[in-house]
Motif scaffolding. Structure first.
Motif, PDB file in Angstrom:
ATOM      1  N   LYS A 114      11.420  12.552   4.618  1.00 29.54           N
ATOM      2  CA  LYS A 114      10.381  13.417   4.041  1.00 29.54           C
ATOM      3  C   LYS A 114       9.714  12.806   2.816  1.00 29.54           C
ATOM      4  N   GLN A 115      10.389  11.859   2.184  1.00 26.94           N
ATOM      5  CA  GLN A 115       9.816  11.207   1.014  1.00 26.94           C
ATOM      6  C   GLN A 115       9.968   9.683   1.134  1.00 26.94           C
ATOM      7  N   PRO A 116       9.254   9.085   2.088  1.00 24.56           N
ATOM      8  CA  PRO A 116       9.362   7.628   2.256  1.00 24.56           C
ATOM      9  C   PRO A 116       8.797   6.896   1.043  1.00 24.56           C
ATOM     10  N   LYS A 117       9.311   5.717   0.777  1.00 24.03           N
ATOM     11  CA  LYS A 117       8.812   4.922  -0.336  1.00 24.03           C
ATOM     12  C   LYS A 117       7.358   4.534  -0.078  1.00 24.03           C
ATOM     13  N   GLN A 118       6.582   4.521  -1.130  1.00 22.19           N
ATOM     14  CA  GLN A 118       5.180   4.143  -0.991  1.00 22.19           C
ATOM     15  C   GLN A 118       5.051   2.708  -0.490  1.00 22.19           C
ATOM     16  N   GLN A 119       5.988   1.840  -0.910  1.00 25.62           N
ATOM     17  CA  GLN A 119       5.950   0.458  -0.435  1.00 25.62           C
ATOM     18  C   GLN A 119       6.064   0.392   1.083  1.00 25.62           C
ATOM     19  N   ILE A 122       5.156   2.775   3.297  1.00 24.21           N
ATOM     20  CA  ILE A 122       3.904   3.246   3.893  1.00 24.21           C
ATOM     21  C   ILE A 122       2.837   2.161   3.790  1.00 24.21           C
ATOM     22  N   ASP A 123       2.741   1.505   2.631  1.00 28.35           N
ATOM     23  CA  ASP A 123       1.753   0.431   2.457  1.00 28.35           C
ATOM     24  C   ASP A 123       1.997  -0.696   3.444  1.00 28.35           C
ATOM     25  N   LEU A 124       3.255  -1.057   3.633  1.00 24.47           N
ATOM     26  CA  LEU A 124       3.582  -2.135   4.557  1.00 24.47           C
ATOM     27  C   LEU A 124       3.160  -1.791   5.978  1.00 24.47           C
ATOM     28  N   ILE A 125       3.498  -0.573   6.410  1.00 20.79           N
ATOM     29  CA  ILE A 125       3.164  -0.170   7.775  1.00 20.79           C
ATOM     30  C   ILE A 125       1.657  -0.143   7.979  1.00 20.79           C
ATOM     31  N   ARG A 126       0.929   0.404   7.036  1.00 16.06           N
ATOM     32  CA  ARG A 126      -0.529   0.471   7.182  1.00 16.06           C
ATOM     33  C   ARG A 126      -1.144  -0.925   7.151  1.00 16.06           C
ATOM     34  N   SER A 127      -0.541  -1.844   6.416  1.00 13.94           N
ATOM     35  CA  SER A 127      -1.101  -3.195   6.365  1.00 13.94           C
ATOM     36  C   SER A 127      -0.884  -3.932   7.672  1.00 13.94           C
ATOM     37  N   MET A 128       0.203  -3.645   8.377  1.00 13.45           N
ATOM     38  CA  MET A 128       0.495  -4.313   9.633  1.00 13.45           C
ATOM     39  C   MET A 128      -0.197  -3.646  10.820  1.00 13.45           C
ATOM     40  N   LEU A 129      -0.212  -2.326  10.817  1.00 14.36           N
ATOM     41  CA  LEU A 129      -0.818  -1.571  11.911  1.00 14.36           C
ATOM     42  C   LEU A 129      -1.736  -0.510  11.321  1.00 14.36           C
ATOM     43  N   GLY A 162       5.340 -10.479   1.383  1.00 12.36           N
ATOM     44  CA  GLY A 162       4.314 -10.581   0.361  1.00 12.36           C
ATOM     45  C   GLY A 162       3.090  -9.761   0.606  1.00 12.36           C
ATOM     46  N   VAL A 163       3.209  -8.625   1.279  1.00 11.20           N
ATOM     47  CA  VAL A 163       2.047  -7.792   1.539  1.00 11.20           C
ATOM     48  C   VAL A 163       1.762  -6.953   0.307  1.00 11.20           C
ATOM     49  N   GLY A 164       0.729  -7.332  -0.455  1.00  9.35           N
ATOM     50  CA  GLY A 164       0.375  -6.574  -1.649  1.00  9.35           C
ATOM     51  C   GLY A 164      -0.825  -5.698  -1.382  1.00  9.35           C
ATOM     52  N   VAL A 165      -0.722  -4.423  -1.703  1.00 10.95           N
ATOM     53  CA  VAL A 165      -1.829  -3.501  -1.443  1.00 10.95           C
ATOM     54  C   VAL A 165      -1.983  -2.562  -2.622  1.00 10.95           C
ATOM     55  N   ARG A 166      -3.081  -1.812  -2.639  1.00 10.81           N
ATOM     56  CA  ARG A 166      -3.285  -0.787  -3.673  1.00 10.81           C
ATOM     57  C   ARG A 166      -3.177   0.589  -3.036  1.00 10.81           C
ATOM     58  N   SER A 167      -2.627   1.497  -3.767  1.00 12.86           N
ATOM     59  CA  SER A 167      -2.482   2.867  -3.272  1.00 12.86           C
ATOM     60  C   SER A 167      -2.914   3.830  -4.360  1.00 12.86           C
ATOM     61  N   GLY A 168      -3.972   4.580  -4.091  1.00 17.22           N
ATOM     62  CA  GLY A 168      -4.437   5.589  -5.042  1.00 17.22           C
ATOM     63  C   GLY A 168      -4.836   5.009  -6.382  1.00 17.22           C
ATOM     64  N   GLU A 206      -1.472  -0.106  -8.855  1.00 14.14           N
ATOM     65  CA  GLU A 206      -1.003  -1.345  -8.258  1.00 14.14           C
ATOM     66  C   GLU A 206       0.430  -1.168  -7.780  1.00 14.14           C
ATOM     67  N   THR A 207       0.691  -1.665  -6.573  1.00 11.76           N
ATOM     68  CA  THR A 207       2.040  -1.649  -6.017  1.00 11.76           C
ATOM     69  C   THR A 207       2.319  -3.001  -5.406  1.00 11.76           C
ATOM     70  N   ALA A 208       3.559  -3.272  -5.180  1.00 15.22           N
ATOM     71  CA  ALA A 208       3.959  -4.519  -4.519  1.00 15.22           C
ATOM     72  C   ALA A 208       5.082  -4.224  -3.554  1.00 15.22           C
ATOM     73  N   LYS A 209       5.040  -4.916  -2.459  1.00 13.09           N
ATOM     74  CA  LYS A 209       6.069  -4.771  -1.424  1.00 13.09           C
ATOM     75  C   LYS A 209       7.337  -5.516  -1.819  1.00 13.09           C
ATOM     76  N   GLU A 210       8.502  -4.881  -1.661  1.00 14.00           N
ATOM     77  CA  GLU A 210       9.758  -5.535  -1.997  1.00 14.00           C
ATOM     78  C   GLU A 210      10.043  -6.666  -1.021  1.00 14.00           C
ATOM     79  N   ASP A 211      10.673  -7.729  -1.516  1.00 11.40           N
ATOM     80  CA  ASP A 211      11.209  -8.775  -0.662  1.00 11.40           C
ATOM     81  C   ASP A 211      12.573  -8.290  -0.188  1.00 11.40           C
ATOM     82  N   PHE A 212      12.654  -7.876   1.067  1.00  3.95           N
ATOM     83  CA  PHE A 212      13.867  -7.234   1.553  1.00  3.95           C
ATOM     84  C   PHE A 212      15.014  -8.214   1.720  1.00  3.95           C
TER      85      PHE A 212
END
Length: 735
Positions: free
Chosen positions: A468-473, A475-482, A582-588, A591-597
């Motif tokens: 119900k509360q996914p990390k913004q990183q 969501i950003d990753l998924i939207r950047s890929m698909l 390294g998928v860096g995106v902006r949300s609202g 600035e946010t950054a995707k974690e290196d898993f």
């Protein structure tokens, strides 16, 4: 009556009209030594008496509690105070200790004499909780470990002194469900294997260390400690000897590695065991692989999406050529190969395989086991197999030039071949063959496709739930890929009894399939780099393993963490792979950054104005062209190069402004000029990039564009990352 409680039970059964008195009296007469518990079991089995009702009434009569203890958590300190020897002897499960009172679970109330004996041995007053016999047995097994009582009894009997004498009595195919009550090593080994099988383990690891022995199971690709009694360390030598006897190995050889196999059966399965011994500092370490004979997969069960399944089905209709399945050890390559062979296994075809080892027996397929000790190698086997008029062949692995060259030439002479390579990606397999020594023209002439794959754990269907509360990183990753405008729904793991509280139950595969089409053949002939080959494959429609994995996340099959952890190997080891770290995106606007898993680092983002040039990639889909016409976008504007300046940039993506009204999902050819030193030297970095988000900065004139890099090489990405790190450090220190 044997004791006072039995008398209470006798009177209650009659007064509550649960059993007629004449039937009960006959039972007592026929079985005068029966305890009350044995009466109950007899009446339940032979006369359909409701056990729960009887036990509940009995508990009420004598003033103790009754109820289920399923999933009861027992503190470790309680188990340390009460040994399995005492618990099994007096038939109870210790539940908790409060001050001087020991709460115990029993499946028949203790009489005063038994309570006094326990009080004398342990020093605690007893508080009883009544439940069923099955629950007490399960609690003992879960908390003290499988085989714990057997080990204790063996220890008390001094069984370790003469255990090997019993080995010759065992059959060549063990029936694990028939477990003798005698405490023997043979019985204990059967319990170990059966427990592992019930927990869905693929491997059992037995590892001796100083003063202890570690038992572990590999379940869904991960190792977990098995719950066993500490006393098992006293029996490790006879346990290993027993496994050697089952596998037809030399029990007196402890200095050299040994490999063997055995067959065991349960009520529903027959299991092949692959056994491997190696000498270690404190004794022999052994791994037992469990291979259920019913586990043969079909194409439909591989986890392929419709497009990839159609592509694979089409490839299997080819009359000749090689299909290579690639990936590291344990990535499911053999399962995919067997599924393909199973589909092709018809009466009018002869199929021969050469394997090391033969993992599953396939009906109507001639399977050959490699034996290097007598010179039966993959290469020698291939030469001989040709004289047996096969239609389809499978060689377990291409390891050297000789095997590769023979396989390629067999494919060119009209046979359909399957094999595996140990590489990280489909495109990387081409250069692996070239490194082995195969000429590029032979690769492009003989190969049908390269299929790269990994195994991922599947969320447990019984306990998974919507995050119900996914990390913004995430969501950003998924939207950047698909890219999608729809609400993203993903699931998270929870954990329950079915999945051993891991949150995962079973595994499936993610794939990338690289057909050797004319474009790829031309690049192979030119000895092009892995980067270029992969870039062209993506242009031609290849869905990468990253994209495949993200789709599995959106479908609720697995979690984003599982995908990132599995694919971290690709990012770190293979040049030119699609980077998810390294998928860096902006949300609202933040600035946010995707974690290196893979190692929990974060790619830093820098506000920097770097010159760049971009153009729309020529391979535009029909859907995108349709949208261009709807928006009244000039094709002439699209195909020419445009200049821009970055607003901010990371090693995974960038943000810039342009007057060109781009569309989400558009793939761009991008060139960025990166300063590399203070002398004014620069480096031009080129790659494909996907538009992942567009915002209107100034109405009808300027648009903010967010892009992610698709195919930047590791070298170029490191140049960009170093530039960003240095700039940020300078800003922070002023030096």
């Amino acid at each position: 009556m044997n004791n006072k409680i039995d008398s209470i039970l006798y009177d209650m059964l009659i007064s509550e009209k649960i059993v007629e008195q004449n039937l009960l009296d006959r039972t007592v007469a026929d079985h005068p030594k029966y305890t009350g518990q044995e009466w109950i079991q007899y009446l339940v089995k032979e006369h359909g008496v409701d056990e729960n009702k009887v036990m509940e009434l009995l508990a009420h009569k004598i003033g103790i509690t009754y109820g289920s203890l399923k999933n009861k958590k027992i503190e470790e300190k309680v188990l340390e105070k009460v040994s399995i020897k005492i618990a099994s002897y007096y038939q109870f499960m210790p539940l908790s200790i409060k001050e001087n009172i020991l709460s115990v679970g029993v499946y028949y109330p203790m009489d005063i004499k038994v309570q006094d004996e326990i009080r004398f041995q342990l020093g605690y007053d007893i508080d009883q909780h009544l439940t069923t016999k099955d629950e007490i047995i399960e609690l003992l097994r879960t908390n003290y470990g499988f085989g714990a009582q057997t080990i204790e009894e063996m220890f008390l009997k001094g069984e370790s002194k003469h255990l090997t004498e019993r080995f010759s009595e065992q059959k060549s195919v063990e029936d694990l469900d028939i477990i003798d009550k005698d405490p023997t090593v043979a019985n204990l080994v059967n319990q170990i294997i059966l427990d592992a099988h019930k927990k869905r383990a693929t491997d059992i690891h037995i590892e001796p260390y100083r003063g202890r022995v570690r038992f572990r199971y590999r379940i869904d690709g991960k190792l977990y400690d098995a719950k066993v009694s500490d006393q098992i360390k006293h029996f490790i030598s006879p346990i290993l000897s027993r496994i050697k006897i089952m596998s037809n190995l030399d029990i007196v050889e402890h200095r050299l590695p040994q490999d063997g196999q055995a067959v065991v059966k349960t009520k529903f399965d027959t299991i092949d065991l692959r056994v491997s011994f190696i000498p270690s500092l404190y004794g022999e370490s052994v791994v037992v692989r469990l291979l259920p004979q019913k586990a043969l997969y079909t194409i439909e069960k591989l986890g392929l999406y419709a497009h990839d399944k159609e592509l694979l089905d089409e490839m299997l209709t080819k009359p000749n050529g090689i299909i290579f399945v690639t990936g590291p050890t344990g990535s499911g390559k053999t399962t995919t190969l067997y599924a393909c062979l199973n589909k092709l296994n018809t009466k009018d075809r002869k199929i021969i395989t050469i394997e090391d080892p033969v993992e599953y027996e396939m009906p109507n397929v001639t399977q050959i086991q490699v034996n290097n000790n007598i010179g039966l190698t993959f290469a020698n086997g291939l030469r001989s197999v040709l004289r047996h008029d096969p239609d389809i062949m499978m060689v377990g692995e291409v390891r050297d030039m000789e095997t590769a060259e023979i396989a390629v030439r067999i494919a060119l002479t009209g046979h359909l071949m399957f094999s595996t390579l140990h590489t990280n990606s489909a495109a990387g397999s081409i250069h692996r063959l070239i490194d082995i020594g195969i000429e590029p023209y032979l690769i492009q002439s003989s190969t049908i496709a390269f299929i790269a794959q990994r195994l991922i754990r599947v969320l447990c269907p019984d306990c998974k739930r919507i995050d119900k509360q996914p990390k913004q990183q995430t969501i950003d990753l998924i939207r950047s890929m698909l890219p999608t405008d729809e609400k993203i729904v993903i699931y998270e793991k929870v954990g329950c009894d079915k999945c051993n509280h891991t949150g995962y139950y079973g595994r499936t595969a993610i794939y990338e399939i690289l057909p050797i089409d004319p474009d790829i053949k031309e690049l192979i002939q030119q000895n092009a780099s892995v980067d270029k080959i992969e870039k062209k494959a993506i242009e031609n429609g290849m869905a990468s393993m990253v994209e495949n994995g993200i789709r599995k996340v959106l479908d609720g099959v697995t979690t984003i963490d599982e995908i990132m952890n599995v694919l971290a190997v690709i990012v770190t080891k293979q040049s030119g792979r699609l980077s998810v770290n390294g998928v860096g995106v902006r949300s609202g606007g933040t600035e946010t950054a995707k974690e290196d898993f893979s190692n929990r680092r974060v790619y830093k983002r820098l506000d920097a104005h770097l010159p760049m040039v971009f153009s729309i990639h020529r391979n535009v889909s029909d859907e995108l062209q349709r949208k261009m016409k709807e928006f009244g976008i000039s094709e002439e504007d699209y195909w020419k190069e445009h200049t821009a300046v970055t607003e901010d940039i990371s090693a995974g993506g960038l943000h810039f402004k342009t007057t060109l009204n781009l569309l989400e999902g558009t793939v761009l050819d991008v060139k960025i000029v990166i300063p590399i030193n203070d002398e004014g030297n620069t480096k031009e970095v080129s790659c494909l990039a996907k538009v992942v988000r567009i915002s209107e900065v100034e109405k009808n004139s300027l648009y903010g564009i967010a892009k992610c890099f698709l195919d930047m090489s590791i070298e170029d990405r490191n140049i960009l990352k170093d530039f960003i790190d240095k700039k940020i450090k300078t800003q922070q220190t002023g030096k």
